[in-house]
Design a protein around this motif. Structure first.
Motif, PDB file in Angstrom:
ATOM      1  N   ASP A  32      -8.054 -50.539  87.983  1.00 24.69           N
ATOM      2  CA  ASP A  32      -8.660 -50.979  86.725  1.00 24.69           C
ATOM      3  C   ASP A  32      -7.703 -51.889  85.958  1.00 24.69           C
ATOM      4  N   ASN A  33      -6.403 -51.576  86.012  1.00 28.59           N
ATOM      5  CA  ASN A  33      -5.413 -52.438  85.367  1.00 28.59           C
ATOM      6  C   ASN A  33      -5.414 -53.834  85.983  1.00 28.59           C
ATOM      7  N   ALA A  34      -5.585 -53.898  87.304  1.00 28.38           N
ATOM      8  CA  ALA A  34      -5.617 -55.202  87.970  1.00 28.38           C
ATOM      9  C   ALA A  34      -6.792 -56.034  87.466  1.00 28.38           C
ATOM     10  N   LEU A  35      -7.937 -55.402  87.275  1.00 30.72           N
ATOM     11  CA  LEU A  35      -9.100 -56.122  86.756  1.00 30.72           C
ATOM     12  C   LEU A  35      -8.858 -56.556  85.312  1.00 30.72           C
ATOM     13  N   SER A  36      -8.280 -55.664  84.505  1.00 33.27           N
ATOM     14  CA  SER A  36      -7.977 -56.038  83.120  1.00 33.27           C
ATOM     15  C   SER A  36      -6.986 -57.193  83.072  1.00 33.27           C
ATOM     16  N   ALA A  37      -5.956 -57.132  83.909  1.00 28.19           N
ATOM     17  CA  ALA A  37      -4.957 -58.199  83.944  1.00 28.19           C
ATOM     18  C   ALA A  37      -5.590 -59.520  84.371  1.00 28.19           C
ATOM     19  N   ALA A  38      -6.549 -59.463  85.288  1.00 32.99           N
ATOM     20  CA  ALA A  38      -7.246 -60.682  85.717  1.00 32.99           C
ATOM     21  C   ALA A  38      -8.031 -61.290  84.562  1.00 32.99           C
ATOM     22  N   HIS A  39      -8.698 -60.441  83.792  1.00 33.69           N
ATOM     23  CA  HIS A  39      -9.443 -60.940  82.627  1.00 33.69           C
ATOM     24  C   HIS A  39      -8.492 -61.539  81.583  1.00 33.69           C
ATOM     25  N   ILE A  40      -7.356 -60.894  81.365  1.00 32.21           N
ATOM     26  CA  ILE A  40      -6.384 -61.416  80.397  1.00 32.21           C
ATOM     27  C   ILE A  40      -5.889 -62.795  80.832  1.00 32.21           C
ATOM     28  N   LEU A  41      -5.497 -62.901  82.085  1.00 36.93           N
ATOM     29  CA  LEU A  41      -5.012 -64.183  82.585  1.00 36.93           C
ATOM     30  C   LEU A  41      -6.110 -65.241  82.511  1.00 36.93           C
ATOM     31  N   ALA A  42      -7.329 -64.879  82.907  1.00 40.75           N
ATOM     32  CA  ALA A  42      -8.425 -65.846  82.871  1.00 40.75           C
ATOM     33  C   ALA A  42      -8.638 -66.384  81.455  1.00 40.75           C
ATOM     34  N   ALA A  43      -8.587 -65.505  80.456  1.00 40.26           N
ATOM     35  CA  ALA A  43      -8.764 -65.949  79.073  1.00 40.26           C
ATOM     36  C   ALA A  43      -7.652 -66.905  78.656  1.00 40.26           C
ATOM     37  N   LEU A  44      -6.434 -66.595  79.051  1.00 37.05           N
ATOM     38  CA  LEU A  44      -5.306 -67.467  78.708  1.00 37.05           C
ATOM     39  C   LEU A  44      -5.406 -68.815  79.408  1.00 37.05           C
ATOM     40  N   LEU A  45      -5.886 -68.818  80.646  1.00 38.25           N
ATOM     41  CA  LEU A  45      -6.028 -70.082  81.373  1.00 38.25           C
ATOM     42  C   LEU A  45      -7.106 -70.954  80.749  1.00 38.25           C
ATOM     43  N   ARG A  46      -8.148 -70.345  80.228  1.00 34.36           N
ATOM     44  CA  ARG A  46      -9.184 -71.138  79.553  1.00 34.36           C
ATOM     45  C   ARG A  46      -8.617 -71.829  78.318  1.00 34.36           C
ATOM     46  N   ASP A  47      -7.621 -71.216  77.714  1.00 33.97           N
ATOM     47  CA  ASP A  47      -7.003 -71.771  76.509  1.00 33.97           C
ATOM     48  C   ASP A  47      -5.872 -72.751  76.815  1.00 33.97           C
ATOM     49  N   ALA A  92       3.118 -75.208  86.616  1.00 30.72           N
ATOM     50  CA  ALA A  92       1.724 -75.061  87.027  1.00 30.72           C
ATOM     51  C   ALA A  92       0.760 -75.365  85.894  1.00 30.72           C
ATOM     52  N   ASP A  93      -0.330 -76.045  86.254  1.00 27.62           N
ATOM     53  CA  ASP A  93      -1.438 -76.219  85.329  1.00 27.62           C
ATOM     54  C   ASP A  93      -2.414 -75.061  85.524  1.00 27.62           C
ATOM     55  N   ALA A  94      -3.543 -75.093  84.804  1.00 27.70           N
ATOM     56  CA  ALA A  94      -4.475 -73.965  84.846  1.00 27.70           C
ATOM     57  C   ALA A  94      -5.003 -73.724  86.259  1.00 27.70           C
ATOM     58  N   ALA A  95      -5.328 -74.800  86.974  1.00 25.15           N
ATOM     59  CA  ALA A  95      -5.843 -74.631  88.340  1.00 25.15           C
ATOM     60  C   ALA A  95      -4.781 -74.066  89.266  1.00 25.15           C
ATOM     61  N   GLY A  96      -3.527 -74.496  89.084  1.00 19.47           N
ATOM     62  CA  GLY A  96      -2.438 -73.954  89.891  1.00 19.47           C
ATOM     63  C   GLY A  96      -2.250 -72.467  89.652  1.00 19.47           C
ATOM     64  N   TRP A  97      -2.264 -72.073  88.375  1.00 21.50           N
ATOM     65  CA  TRP A  97      -2.134 -70.644  88.060  1.00 21.50           C
ATOM     66  C   TRP A  97      -3.289 -69.843  88.644  1.00 21.50           C
ATOM     67  N   ALA A  98      -4.502 -70.376  88.519  1.00 21.60           N
ATOM     68  CA  ALA A  98      -5.665 -69.656  89.048  1.00 21.60           C
ATOM     69  C   ALA A  98      -5.557 -69.485  90.561  1.00 21.60           C
ATOM     70  N   GLY A  99      -5.145 -70.543  91.258  1.00 20.03           N
ATOM     71  CA  GLY A  99      -5.005 -70.447  92.712  1.00 20.03           C
ATOM     72  C   GLY A  99      -3.946 -69.456  93.125  1.00 20.03           C
ATOM     73  N   MET A 100      -2.831 -69.438  92.404  1.00 20.01           N
ATOM     74  CA  MET A 100      -1.776 -68.467  92.721  1.00 20.01           C
ATOM     75  C   MET A 100      -2.258 -67.047  92.465  1.00 20.01           C
ATOM     76  N   ALA A 101      -3.004 -66.850  91.376  1.00 23.49           N
ATOM     77  CA  ALA A 101      -3.501 -65.508  91.056  1.00 23.49           C
ATOM     78  C   ALA A 101      -4.498 -65.024  92.103  1.00 23.49           C
ATOM     79  N   VAL A 102      -5.416 -65.890  92.514  1.00 22.34           N
ATOM     80  CA  VAL A 102      -6.370 -65.515  93.561  1.00 22.34           C
ATOM     81  C   VAL A 102      -5.621 -65.114  94.832  1.00 22.34           C
ATOM     82  N   THR A 103      -4.583 -65.878  95.167  1.00 27.18           N
ATOM     83  CA  THR A 103      -3.786 -65.544  96.351  1.00 27.18           C
ATOM     84  C   THR A 103      -3.151 -64.173  96.219  1.00 27.18           C
ATOM     85  N   GLU A 104      -2.501 -63.926  95.100  1.00 26.72           N
ATOM     86  CA  GLU A 104      -1.843 -62.627  94.882  1.00 26.72           C
ATOM     87  C   GLU A 104      -2.832 -61.480  95.052  1.00 26.72           C
TER      88      GLU A 104
END
Length: 212
Positions: A85-100, A113-125
């Motif tokens: 559940d923490n992993a899902l919450s952390a994903a939502h937190i990061l997603a909100a920050l990337l939108r900003d 990294a730009d927003a797309a770079g961060w998103a790609g790295m997060a998906v990989t992790e």
């Protein structure tokens, strides 16, 4: 030639939701103590690492960091269901920050990294370590193929995307499976800066493991 679509904040959340299948394994199952190969961590600790990685990313992005900041951790023990559940919450937190984040960037050891770079790295992790955990606990994950396709094209742009499915490509380039035509490189790394700055060669890790 039109560039391929880039990974989005929603892809980060989709990747985290794919871990839901792991909730079928009871918290008290001994399987959570199995090693999640090829890591040297237990399956439980590997899930915790996903949250650590996403919160590290979140701290970097939130502060528009110019250097590496400490990873956000609380150090408390928790059952597997809470770590998931923490992993899902952390994903939502990061997603909100990337939108900003807009056109701004933040430091990662693999590049600014730009927003797309961060998103790609997060998906990989999320998906790669989720793949490490699944066989250790006897579960099967279904990957969001569209998110994988955007991730491979953006942060592993040297990969021939015709060689296999997007999820197989993501696992092959990170050393989790074999696909003919994709070299096995233990020092694999991301193209985290925009593709306009890519030098045309496969990225290679030049810092110690564990900084991602």
């Amino acid at each position: 030639m039109t560039p391929p679509p880039e990974p989005t904040p929603d892809d980060v959340v989709s990747a985290a939701k794919s871990l839901h299948a792991l909730n079928a394994i009871p918290d008290r199952s001994w399987q959570w103590l199995n090693i999640a190969e090829p890591t040297q961590w237990t399956a439980l600790h590997t899930i915790e690492h996903i949250s650590d990685a996403l919160l590290f990313y979140s701290g970097q992005v939130a502060r528009r960091a110019e250097v590496r900041l400490p990873v956000l951790r609380d150090g408390r023990d928790a059952p597997a269901s809470e770590h998931l559940d923490n992993a899902l919450s952390a994903a939502h937190i990061l997603a909100a920050l990337l939108r900003d984040l807009g056109e701004q960037r933040a430091f990662h050891p693999s590049g600014r990294a730009d927003a797309a770079g961060w998103a790609g790295m997060a998906v990989t992790e999320i998906l790669v370590h989720g793949t490490d955990v699944a066989p250790a606990v006897g579960a099967l994950l279904n990957f969001p193929e569209t998110s994988c396709a955007r991730t491979v094209a953006r942060v592993f742009p040297w990969i021939d995307t015709t060689l296999a499915s997007p999820s197989e490509l993501l696992l092959a380039v990170t050393g989790r499976m074999t696909v003919d035509g994709i070299p096995s490189d233990p020092d694999w790394w991301w193209q985290s800066a925009p593709l306009t700055e890519w030098n045309g060669s496969p990225a290679q890790r030049d810092v110690k493991p564990g900084w991602s």
